[in-house]
Design a protein around this motif. Structure first.
Motif, PDB file in Angstrom:
ATOM      1  N   ARG A 201       0.840  -1.175   0.000  1.00  0.00           N
ATOM      2  CA  ARG A 201       0.000   0.000   0.000  1.00  0.00           C
ATOM      3  C   ARG A 201       0.884   1.237   0.000  1.00  0.00           C
ATOM      4  O   ARG A 201       1.842   1.326   0.774  1.00  0.00           O
ATOM      5  CB  ARG A 201      -0.894  -0.001   1.250  1.00  0.00           C
ATOM      6  N   VAL A 202       0.569   2.158  -0.865  1.00  0.00           N
ATOM      7  CA  VAL A 202       1.283   3.422  -0.843  1.00  0.00           C
ATOM      8  C   VAL A 202       1.018   4.069   0.506  1.00  0.00           C
ATOM      9  O   VAL A 202      -0.123   4.138   0.963  1.00  0.00           O
ATOM     10  CB  VAL A 202       0.801   4.348  -1.987  1.00  0.00           C
ATOM     11  N   HIS A 203       2.071   4.494   1.159  1.00  0.00           N
ATOM     12  CA  HIS A 203       1.900   5.055   2.491  1.00  0.00           C
ATOM     13  C   HIS A 203       0.917   6.216   2.445  1.00  0.00           C
ATOM     14  O   HIS A 203       0.999   7.106   1.598  1.00  0.00           O
ATOM     15  CB  HIS A 203       3.247   5.534   3.054  1.00  0.00           C
ATOM     16  N   ASP A 204      -0.030   6.179   3.368  1.00  0.00           N
ATOM     17  CA  ASP A 204      -1.038   7.221   3.411  1.00  0.00           C
ATOM     18  C   ASP A 204      -0.391   8.588   3.622  1.00  0.00           C
ATOM     19  O   ASP A 204       0.654   8.714   4.265  1.00  0.00           O
ATOM     20  CB  ASP A 204      -2.028   6.956   4.552  1.00  0.00           C
ATOM     21  N   LYS A 205      -1.037   9.600   3.100  1.00  0.00           N
ATOM     22  CA  LYS A 205      -0.579  10.952   3.347  1.00  0.00           C
ATOM     23  C   LYS A 205      -0.665  11.224   4.845  1.00  0.00           C
ATOM     24  O   LYS A 205      -1.683  10.922   5.482  1.00  0.00           O
ATOM     25  CB  LYS A 205      -1.455  11.952   2.582  1.00  0.00           C
ATOM     26  N   PRO A 206       0.406  11.762   5.435  1.00  0.00           N
ATOM     27  CA  PRO A 206       0.397  11.974   6.885  1.00  0.00           C
ATOM     28  C   PRO A 206      -0.825  12.768   7.336  1.00  0.00           C
ATOM     29  O   PRO A 206      -1.166  13.795   6.761  1.00  0.00           O
ATOM     30  CB  PRO A 206       1.692  12.761   7.129  1.00  0.00           C
ATOM     31  N   ILE A 207      -1.490  12.249   8.366  1.00  0.00           N
ATOM     32  CA  ILE A 207      -2.667  12.908   8.918  1.00  0.00           C
ATOM     33  C   ILE A 207      -2.221  13.906   9.978  1.00  0.00           C
ATOM     34  O   ILE A 207      -1.314  13.631  10.765  1.00  0.00           O
ATOM     35  CB  ILE A 207      -3.621  11.873   9.534  1.00  0.00           C
ATOM     36  N   SER A 208      -2.859  15.058   9.978  1.00  0.00           N
ATOM     37  CA  SER A 208      -2.576  16.075  10.984  1.00  0.00           C
ATOM     38  C   SER A 208      -3.776  16.224  11.901  1.00  0.00           C
ATOM     39  O   SER A 208      -4.928  16.074  11.478  1.00  0.00           O
ATOM     40  CB  SER A 208      -2.261  17.423  10.319  1.00  0.00           C
ATOM     41  N   TYR A 209      -3.499  16.530  13.163  1.00  0.00           N
ATOM     42  CA  TYR A 209      -4.558  16.670  14.157  1.00  0.00           C
ATOM     43  C   TYR A 209      -4.439  18.030  14.835  1.00  0.00           C
ATOM     44  O   TYR A 209      -3.469  18.290  15.561  1.00  0.00           O
ATOM     45  CB  TYR A 209      -4.452  15.558  15.208  1.00  0.00           C
ATOM     46  N   ASP A 210      -5.416  18.880  14.581  1.00  0.00           N
ATOM     47  CA  ASP A 210      -5.503  20.164  15.263  1.00  0.00           C
ATOM     48  C   ASP A 210      -6.233  19.931  16.579  1.00  0.00           C
ATOM     49  O   ASP A 210      -7.461  20.039  16.664  1.00  0.00           O
ATOM     50  CB  ASP A 210      -6.254  21.173  14.387  1.00  0.00           C
ATOM     51  N   LEU A 211      -5.485  19.598  17.593  1.00  0.00           N
ATOM     52  CA  LEU A 211      -6.088  19.210  18.866  1.00  0.00           C
ATOM     53  C   LEU A 211      -6.844  20.353  19.526  1.00  0.00           C
ATOM     54  O   LEU A 211      -7.784  20.124  20.292  1.00  0.00           O
ATOM     55  CB  LEU A 211      -4.998  18.686  19.820  1.00  0.00           C
ATOM     56  N   LYS A 212      -6.438  21.585  19.204  1.00  0.00           N
ATOM     57  CA  LYS A 212      -7.089  22.743  19.829  1.00  0.00           C
ATOM     58  C   LYS A 212      -8.541  22.847  19.398  1.00  0.00           C
ATOM     59  O   LYS A 212      -9.397  23.306  20.169  1.00  0.00           O
ATOM     60  CB  LYS A 212      -6.334  24.015  19.423  1.00  0.00           C
ATOM     61  N   SER A 213      -8.833  22.404  18.188  1.00  0.00           N
ATOM     62  CA  SER A 213     -10.185  22.559  17.653  1.00  0.00           C
ATOM     63  C   SER A 213     -11.096  21.370  17.963  1.00  0.00           C
ATOM     64  O   SER A 213     -12.284  21.399  17.639  1.00  0.00           O
ATOM     65  CB  SER A 213     -10.125  22.744  16.135  1.00  0.00           C
ATOM     66  N   ILE A 214     -10.554  20.331  18.592  1.00  0.00           N
ATOM     67  CA  ILE A 214     -11.342  19.142  18.887  1.00  0.00           C
ATOM     68  C   ILE A 214     -11.925  19.265  20.290  1.00  0.00           C
ATOM     69  O   ILE A 214     -11.183  19.497  21.255  1.00  0.00           O
ATOM     70  CB  ILE A 214     -10.482  17.874  18.777  1.00  0.00           C
ATOM     71  N   PRO A 215     -13.221  19.106  20.445  1.00  0.00           N
ATOM     72  CA  PRO A 215     -13.838  19.203  21.778  1.00  0.00           C
ATOM     73  C   PRO A 215     -13.276  18.150  22.729  1.00  0.00           C
ATOM     74  O   PRO A 215     -12.888  17.055  22.315  1.00  0.00           O
ATOM     75  CB  PRO A 215     -15.330  18.953  21.501  1.00  0.00           C
ATOM     76  N   ASN A 216     -13.253  18.488  24.007  1.00  0.00           N
ATOM     77  CA  ASN A 216     -12.739  17.558  25.015  1.00  0.00           C
ATOM     78  C   ASN A 216     -13.457  16.218  24.967  1.00  0.00           C
ATOM     79  O   ASN A 216     -12.853  15.161  25.164  1.00  0.00           O
ATOM     80  CB  ASN A 216     -12.892  18.167  26.417  1.00  0.00           C
TER      81      ASN A 216
END
Length: 648
Positions: A201-216
């Motif tokens: 499998r072609v390595h997936d494009k790196p996922i980014s996580y904007d933790l500030k915008s994710i509710p607790n």
């Protein structure tokens, strides 16, 4: 050429593998055992060999078949000595109860799971042919043949799930009598399908996580889906960390997203913090309300462990105490030339999934902890304490609850495998039996080792890593069997004792040759933790996950970092030792690959070839947020009047 090979003992001989399985069925399902009248086991090998037909026949006969003791079934490839039909029907005709009703359960490993037998058999085929088989493939499995007029599909399924197979590691199928009498399973196309190569499998494009915008409320679920084990509080602290100006500038230079962590970076943090989490309570800050008037207990303790155990140990200054807190095992002087070390571990949750594999894997990990001490110690003995419920107890209904007899039997087999195949003896042991172990059996395992006081003119218990040293990954390959399964918090694996023994011999010889200066066992936290551990000694590292040798295609970079696949260590070695290391590894039959370089950057950087997937400061990787506790003292109870209490 594709081939399927089935090997079984001749029917005139007793089949110990089948008898052992029937004994385990008796422990778990005594009613089903009464319906089984006869059983035989067959070993199965699926082969894809770049050889001619004549070579294939010759090598299979030499490697897999002992004509005096065994029958060999290969369809029409090799004439068999087994009766007139040359297959399983010949075994069925020898069953004592005729006419009979026959079933079979066939099992094999899941893709990417360690398969020691197939690996060893490929090496034997190469020796038989006198050349390397670069494109050869092999997998192994077993077929349990049963006869019983009253057996049902449900009975067979229970035997498969509870005794014959471990569904975390293996798949199984039921084979009815009509199919057993055919030769379809030996056809080339069928074998080819059974050996289907995992699609890269072609390595997936790196996922980014904007933790500030994710509710607790969603952070915990995000952590659970990715098996990070990070709390909402920890993720929120990371959301603030990634916005710091210094971090923003560093990430900008590497072309990483601003204000968000990549999945690889969060995996690095998760694996390192997981390895440290068990120690956080010991390193907690304590606010002590009732400080001792004598000043014995201060009002504030900034680090409980450092200010009590560690500081007290440092004050002892015993010349025979060489190392206690800086290595995976304590080290004491044995005499002027040698030192003695010992490491211990506990096994608990995995015992309710696969007790045999759990114990064997844990004891092998102990051996590697000893091998990874300083410049490397030699394991010389094992010890154990096994804790389980009374053997006459009725199994509970809780998840993963298995009968204490199966727990004890599995732990015994795991010890037998790890001890006998490693050559490291078990010198003493103990057992504890209590009802409280029914849902939480335990195994305490210890390994002692011996190492020289000096190696290459330096103390052997000390590790040394310099900027410019190469990062070497040595031993087994990295696979998905080292990753927690969906819905599971522990990864159950199969030990590969052959690889472990070769690795041990390689490490001890390389140590005496002075080929490396530091070593780390790849265990909890995987490659993410072991590289971080050594990078602290140099001040930084760059790790390229595209260079890691994998058991199966298509593993994501974060999976390569997190996998706890066994029989692996990380070495730090100077560049001028490269050729000597490679030559020794080839001679010892050990896989080795350089996967990066240590530096003084203060960061651990993860690459996929030329692409930067993440960069995290070493201080952050080793600085799990620590709790702060409130404590208060109580007045000391009045001294006991021994004369008044009858202790005169």
């Amino acid at each position: 050429m594709f081939a399927r090979v089935e090997v079984t003992l001749r029917p005139q001989f007793s089949d110990p593998m089948a008898q052992e399985l029937l004994r385990r069925v008796e422990l778990v399902h005594p009613a089903i055992r009464k319906r089984i009248r006869w059983a035989r086991c067959l070993n199965i090998h699926w082969l894809d060999l770049p050889t001619l037909r004549e070579e294939t026949i010759s090598s299979i006969s030499e490697v897999y078949w002992e004509p005096v003791l065994q029958w060999l079934f290969t369809g029409n490839l090799i004439p068999s000595a087994a009766g007139k039909q040359g297959g399983v029907p010949d075994l069925m005709e020898r069953a004592p109860n005729r006419p009979g009703v026959f079933w079979a359960i066939e099992k094999r490993f899941r893709t990417g799971v360690t398969d020691p037998l197939s690996k060893t058999s490929l090496e034997a085929l190469e020796m038989s042919l006198g050349r390397r088989l670069e494109d050869a493939r092999s997998s192994s499995g077993s077929l349990l043949l049963l006869e019983g007029q009253e057996l049902t599909e449900e009975d067979l399924a229970q035997i498969a799930r509870d005794v014959f197979c471990n569904e975390i590691l293996e798949t199984w199928t039921l084979v009815p009598e009509a199919e057993l009498k055919k030769n379809d399973r030996f056809h080339q196309e069928r074998v080819k399908r059974d050996l289907t190569r995992a699609t890269p499998r072609v390595h997936d494009k790196p996922i980014s996580y904007d933790l500030k915008s994710i509710p607790n409320s969603e952070l915990e679920a995000l952590s659970a889906r990715n098996h990070w084990g990070l709390s909402a509080v920890e993720l929120k602290s990371l959301a603030d960390e990634v916005l710091r100006p210094e971090v923003v500038a560093t990430r900008g230079r590497q072309g990483l997203p601003q204000g968000a962590w990549t999945g690889v970076e969060l995996e690095l943090l998760a694996q390192n913090w997981k390895a440290l989490r068990g120690m956080t309570c010991f390193h907690a800050a304590i606010d002590y309300a009732d400080a001792s008037p004598q000043g014995l207990i201060p009002a504030v303790i900034s680090d409980l462990f450092n200010e009590t155990v560690e500081s007290t140990t440092a004050q002892l200054q015993k010349p025979w105490l060489l190392s206690l807190l800086d290595e995976p095992a304590g080290v004491v002087a044995f005499d002027d030339e040698d030192a003695l070390c010992i490491t211990v571990s506990t096994v608990h949750a995995a015992l309710l999934l696969e007790p045999s594999g759990a114990v064997a894997t844990a004891l092998n990990s102990n051996h590697r902890n000893v091998l990874a001490l300083g410049r490397g110690a030699k394991p010389i003995l094992n010890t154990d304490v096994l804790c389980f419920a009374p053997l006459d107890r009725v199994a509970g209904a809780e998840p993963f609850s298995i009968h204490p007899r199966r727990v004890l039997d599995g732990m015994r087999r795991g010890l037998q495998q790890a001890v006998n195949q490693s050559g490291v003896p078990l010198v003493n042991g103990a057992m504890s039996v209590d009802d409280r172990y029914a849902q939480q059996p335990l195994a305490f395992l210890g390994t002692a080792g011996l190492l020289p006081r000096m190696v290459a003119g330096r103390p052997a218990h000390l590790r040394e890593v310099k900027a410019g040293d190469l990062i070497w990954l040595v031993g087994g390959r990295t696979g998905k069997d080292g990753l927690p399964s969906i819905g599971q918090s522990v990864a159950v694996q199969l030990a590969d004792p052959t690889t472990q023994k070769r690795l041990a011999d390689f490490l001890l010889e390389a140590r005496d040759m002075g080929l490396y200066t530091a070593i780390s066992n790849v265990s909890e936290g995987g490659l993410a933790r072991s590289v971080t551990e050594l990078a602290q000694l140099s001040g930084g590292a760059r790790l390229d996950v595209s260079l890691v040798k994998l058991k199966s295609h298509g593993m994501r970079p974060n999976e390569s970092l997190a996998s706890e696949s066994q029989e692996r260590v990380v070495l730090a070695a100077a560049r001028d030792r490269k050729d000597l290391l490679l030559a020794l590894a080839q001679r010892r039959g050990v896989e080795i690959c350089a996967v990066g370089e240590f530096d003084q950057s203060g960061y651990l950087e993860v690459l996929l070839a030329q692409e930067c997937l993440g960069i995290v400061k070493l201080d952050l990787l080793n600085d799990l947020p620590r709790p702060r506790y409130q404590a208060r003292g109580f007045s000391r109870p009045e001294a006991l009047d021994r004369s008044e209490k009858g202790f005169a």
